[in-house]
Design a protein around this motif. Structure first.
Motif, short mmCIF file in Angstrom:
data_model
loop_
_atom_site.label_atom_id
_atom_site.label_comp_id
_atom_site.label_asym_id
_atom_site.label_seq_id
_atom_site.Cartn_x
_atom_site.Cartn_y
_atom_site.Cartn_z
N HIS A 164 0.86 -1.19 0.00
CA HIS A 164 0.00 0.00 0.00
C HIS A 164 0.89 1.24 0.00
N VAL A 165 0.75 2.08 -1.04
CA VAL A 165 1.61 3.24 -1.23
C VAL A 165 0.75 4.48 -1.44
N ARG A 166 1.15 5.59 -0.83
CA ARG A 166 0.45 6.85 -1.02
C ARG A 166 1.45 7.93 -1.40
N GLU A 167 0.96 8.92 -2.15
CA GLU A 167 1.85 10.04 -2.49
C GLU A 167 1.10 11.36 -2.43
N TRP A 168 1.87 12.40 -2.17
CA TRP A 168 1.36 13.76 -2.05
C TRP A 168 2.32 14.69 -2.79
N GLY A 169 1.87 15.90 -3.04
CA GLY A 169 2.77 16.90 -3.59
C GLY A 169 2.74 16.95 -5.10
N LYS A 170 3.85 17.42 -5.68
CA LYS A 170 3.95 17.68 -7.10
C LYS A 170 4.57 16.49 -7.83
N ALA A 171 3.87 15.99 -8.83
CA ALA A 171 4.31 14.78 -9.52
C ALA A 171 5.64 14.95 -10.24
N ASP A 172 5.96 16.19 -10.65
CA ASP A 172 7.20 16.42 -11.39
C ASP A 172 8.32 16.99 -10.52
N ALA A 173 8.13 16.98 -9.21
CA ALA A 173 9.12 17.54 -8.29
C ALA A 173 10.07 16.45 -7.81
N PRO A 174 11.20 16.85 -7.20
CA PRO A 174 12.11 15.85 -6.63
C PRO A 174 11.39 14.93 -5.65
N ALA A 175 11.67 13.64 -5.73
CA ALA A 175 10.94 12.65 -4.94
C ALA A 175 11.64 12.34 -3.62
N ILE A 176 10.82 12.15 -2.59
CA ILE A 176 11.29 11.68 -1.29
C ILE A 176 10.48 10.44 -0.94
N LEU A 177 11.17 9.34 -0.67
CA LEU A 177 10.51 8.09 -0.30
C LEU A 177 10.70 7.86 1.19
N PHE A 178 9.60 7.90 1.94
CA PHE A 178 9.62 7.73 3.39
C PHE A 178 9.39 6.25 3.74
N ILE A 179 10.25 5.72 4.61
CA ILE A 179 10.18 4.30 4.99
C ILE A 179 10.10 4.23 6.51
N HIS A 180 9.02 3.70 7.00
CA HIS A 180 8.78 3.68 8.45
C HIS A 180 9.49 2.51 9.12
N GLY A 181 9.31 2.41 10.43
CA GLY A 181 10.02 1.41 11.22
C GLY A 181 9.16 0.25 11.67
N TRP A 182 9.70 -0.51 12.60
CA TRP A 182 9.10 -1.72 13.17
C TRP A 182 7.73 -1.42 13.77
N SER A 183 6.72 -2.10 13.28
CA SER A 183 5.35 -2.03 13.79
C SER A 183 4.66 -0.68 13.52
N GLN A 239 8.10 1.15 -10.27
CA GLN A 239 6.71 1.20 -10.70
C GLN A 239 6.10 2.60 -10.59
N LEU A 240 6.60 3.42 -9.67
CA LEU A 240 6.13 4.80 -9.56
C LEU A 240 7.03 5.77 -10.33
N ARG A 241 8.07 5.22 -10.98
CA ARG A 241 9.00 6.02 -11.78
C ARG A 241 9.58 7.18 -10.98
N LEU A 242 10.10 6.85 -9.82
CA LEU A 242 10.75 7.86 -8.98
C LEU A 242 12.17 8.10 -9.51
N GLU A 243 12.46 9.32 -9.88
CA GLU A 243 13.77 9.64 -10.43
C GLU A 243 14.70 10.12 -9.32
N ARG A 244 15.68 9.30 -9.02
CA ARG A 244 16.69 9.60 -7.99
C ARG A 244 16.04 10.12 -6.70
N PRO A 245 15.18 9.31 -6.09
CA PRO A 245 14.55 9.77 -4.85
C PRO A 245 15.56 9.82 -3.71
N ALA A 246 15.28 10.66 -2.75
CA ALA A 246 15.98 10.62 -1.47
C ALA A 246 15.23 9.64 -0.58
N LEU A 247 15.95 8.74 0.06
CA LEU A 247 15.34 7.76 0.96
C LEU A 247 15.41 8.28 2.39
#
Length: 283
Positions: free
Chosen positions: A15-34, A90-98
């Motif tokens: 399950h993936v959600r996104e906000w903001g500008k589709a053509d802007a620099p991407a940030i991929l947020f990854i949460h923790g345990w539980s 699959q979301l075509r994230l170009e050089r995202p920051a993790l």
């Protein structure tokens, strides 16, 4: 806000959600345990969405993502690596920051070990863990985590509830508001105890990955963190020569919640500088 279903490692639906500008620099947020994607609310509902493409997801076994039964779906590194690679692809994230919180430090290193670092701009380790074995208990991993593992992983719902109540309370140095605490408790308790248990059976040492990183790294850590101890942050700084530090005084395990305005400002600055960093390809 857009909702996606991404097919991750082994065909698991994420399950993936996104906000903001589709053509802007991407940030991929990854949460923790539980946890789940809702922990990043103070980021995706902030002004970051005006300048960036913000993507957050629920890890396998968490939130609204699929929870496969086989234990190896959680104990082996490749499924985690494949999940990150699948979202980027699959979301075509170009050089995202993790951006990886807590247990996500392991997952980011799983991805880097399997897929390399060419596809990303940089990494923000946030209260992140990169080493897991008994030798680091009490040294790099603290009582804010260790004291609650037995109850959180037991096949007994009352024990799960008691442990997760205490774990959530201990994640911040200052008490959360009533609404914030109740929401956090809900998304923690919906994770099956068997998933929480599988995650902590892994033995992980990410020094080989950290030592070869050439992309910019921001190490963000609360001085009052009792879950992943500040010594873990120091370890990252010692091993990873591209890393810089942002220490938060009187903050616990969740700087992005406890001091969101500072965290968001520093994250925006880091992403912009990371994307301006010369692109160095792996040989």
């Amino acid at each position: 806000m857009k909702i996606h279903t991404v097919i991750g490692g082994g065909g698991v639906k994420l399950h993936v959600r996104e906000w903001g500008k589709a053509d802007a620099p991407a940030i991929l947020f990854i949460h923790g345990w539980s946890q789940n994607h809702l922990c990043w609310k103070k980021q995706y509902e902030s002004r970051l969405a005006e300048s960036f493409r913000l993507v957050a997801f629920d890890l396998r076994g968490h939130g609204m993502s699929e929870a496969p039964e086989a234990q190896e779906q959680y104990t082996e590194p490749k499924p985690w690596a494949d999940d990150i690679a699948s979202i980027i692809d699959q979301l075509r994230l170009e050089r995202p920051a993790l951006v990886g919180w807590s247990y996500a430090g392991f997952i980011i290193c799983d991805y880097l070990r399997t897929y390399g670092q060419d596809a990303i701009a940089g990494i923000n380790f946030v209260g992140a863990a990169v080493t897991l074995d008994r030798a680091v208990f009490g040294v790099l991993i603290g009582p804010g985590f260790l004291d609650h593992v037995p109850g959180a992983t037991a096949d007994d719902l009352p024990s799960n509830i008691r442990a997760m109540r205490e774990f959530v309370q201990g994640c911040t140095a200052q008490s959360l508001s009533k609404d914030e605490y109740e929401a956090a408790l809900c998304w923690n308790i919906v994770v099956p105890a068997r998933v929480r248990a599988a995650l902590v059976t892994r033995a992980i040492n990410s020094d080989d990955v950290l030592a070869t990183l050439r992309k910019p790294v921001l190490m963000t850590h609360g001085r009052g963190d009792t879950v992943v101890l500040p010594a873990m942050g120091e370890h990252i700084l010692q091993i990873c020569y591209t890393s810089s530090a942002s220490w938060y005084s009187e903050v616990g395990h969740a700087p992005f919640i406890e001091d969101a305005s500072r965290f968001n400002r520093e994250l925006a600055d880091f992403v912009r500088s990371a994307r301006a960093f010369p692109v160095l390809r792996e040989s």
